[in-house]
Structures are given as C-alpha cells and as structure tokens.
Design a protein around this motif. Structure first.
Motif, PDB file in Angstrom:
ATOM      1  N   THR A 153       0.824  -1.205   0.000  1.00  0.00           N
ATOM      2  CA  THR A 153       0.000   0.000   0.000  1.00  0.00           C
ATOM      3  C   THR A 153       0.859   1.256   0.000  1.00  0.00           C
ATOM      4  N   VAL A 154       2.035   1.188   0.599  1.00  0.00           N
ATOM      5  CA  VAL A 154       2.926   2.348   0.578  1.00  0.00           C
ATOM      6  C   VAL A 154       3.390   2.605  -0.849  1.00  0.00           C
ATOM      7  N   LEU A 155       3.750   1.553  -1.559  1.00  0.00           N
ATOM      8  CA  LEU A 155       4.202   1.717  -2.934  1.00  0.00           C
ATOM      9  C   LEU A 155       3.068   2.144  -3.855  1.00  0.00           C
ATOM     10  N   ASP A 156       1.825   1.817  -3.520  1.00  0.00           N
ATOM     11  CA  ASP A 156       0.684   2.273  -4.302  1.00  0.00           C
ATOM     12  C   ASP A 156       0.436   3.769  -4.129  1.00  0.00           C
ATOM     13  N   ARG A 157       1.007   4.355  -3.132  1.00  0.00           N
ATOM     14  CA  ARG A 157       0.835   5.791  -2.864  1.00  0.00           C
ATOM     15  C   ARG A 157       1.949   6.614  -3.496  1.00  0.00           C
ATOM     16  N   ARG A 158       2.593   6.068  -4.505  1.00  0.00           N
ATOM     17  CA  ARG A 158       3.725   6.733  -5.156  1.00  0.00           C
ATOM     18  C   ARG A 158       3.353   8.142  -5.626  1.00  0.00           C
ATOM     19  N   ARG A 159       2.202   8.275  -6.268  1.00  0.00           N
ATOM     20  CA  ARG A 159       1.806   9.575  -6.800  1.00  0.00           C
ATOM     21  C   ARG A 159       1.542  10.577  -5.677  1.00  0.00           C
ATOM     22  N   ALA A 170       8.653   2.850   2.214  1.00  0.00           N
ATOM     23  CA  ALA A 170       8.687   4.313   2.146  1.00  0.00           C
ATOM     24  C   ALA A 170      10.095   4.794   1.828  1.00  0.00           C
ATOM     25  N   ARG A 171      11.082   4.164   2.390  1.00  0.00           N
ATOM     26  CA  ARG A 171      12.465   4.541   2.108  1.00  0.00           C
ATOM     27  C   ARG A 171      12.785   4.329   0.630  1.00  0.00           C
ATOM     28  N   ALA A 172      12.353   3.196   0.090  1.00  0.00           N
ATOM     29  CA  ALA A 172      12.576   2.923  -1.326  1.00  0.00           C
ATOM     30  C   ALA A 172      11.797   3.911  -2.193  1.00  0.00           C
ATOM     31  N   LEU A 173      10.606   4.264  -1.770  1.00  0.00           N
ATOM     32  CA  LEU A 173       9.771   5.196  -2.519  1.00  0.00           C
ATOM     33  C   LEU A 173      10.389   6.588  -2.554  1.00  0.00           C
TER      34      LEU A 173
END
Length: 104
Positions: free
Chosen positions: A2-8, A88-91
């Motif tokens: 879900t964190v990676l889905d919040r990229r935008r 989140a760190r990767a994002l």
C-alpha cells in the motif's frame, strides 16, 4: 504494497515542498495509528468472543499475563512500522518529477 501504491501522493507531497524526513514522519505516524487501531479492534473482538466461552467453560474471566501480551503487542507495532518504513524509504529514493505524472 500500500505504501508503494501511494507513489503519486508522495511525489505530489515532495513537489509541494515537503522534505523526505517529513514524509517519513507522516508515514511513521500513520503506521502507529494503524497498529493501535488493529490492536484495539483485535483486543475488543477477542474479548467479546473469549469472555463468554471462558466463563461458560471455567466460570472465570480469561487472563492473559502481561509478560505474554506486551511483547506480542510490541512485535505487532514493530512489524507495522517496518512494513511501512522499508517501502517508504525505497519510494523516497525515486525522483518525484518522474513519479507524479504516471497512470494510477
């Protein structure tokens, strides 16, 4: 995931001027809120189901020692924080300009 889905969303926050530290802080608070809500709802559901069963079988209320409950709750919070912080760190390593214009 879900964190990676919040990229935008994170890219827009970064373009608006938030720092990486502020985004990590926001996500940390969100993770703590999710962990607290999960522990609270889970405790209420367990209490509502276990009390009648235990009273019917033994005649006494159920008892969970603090030495068992607290480490389990702490592990759940740590797991929730880790599952949020690592993606989140990767994002935050990606370029916000390239992340904000894609399809969602």
């Amino acid at each position: 995931m879900t964190v990676l889905d919040r990229r935008r969303e994170v890219a827009l926050l970064r373009l608006a001027g938030t720092t990486r530290r502020q985004v990590r802080h926001m996500m940390r608070w969100e993770a703590l809120l999710v962990a607290a809500a999960g522990l609270g709802v889970g405790a209420v559901i367990a209490w509502l189901t276990l009390v009648p069963i235990t009273r019917g079988i033994t005649g006494a209320a159920p008892h969970v020692p603090a030495g068992t409950a607290l480490p389990l709750a702490a592990a759940a919070v740590v797991l929730c924080l880790g599952a949020t912080a690592l993606p989140a760190r990767a994002l935050l390593r990606s370029n916000p300009v390239g992340s904000s214009g894609g399809k969602q």
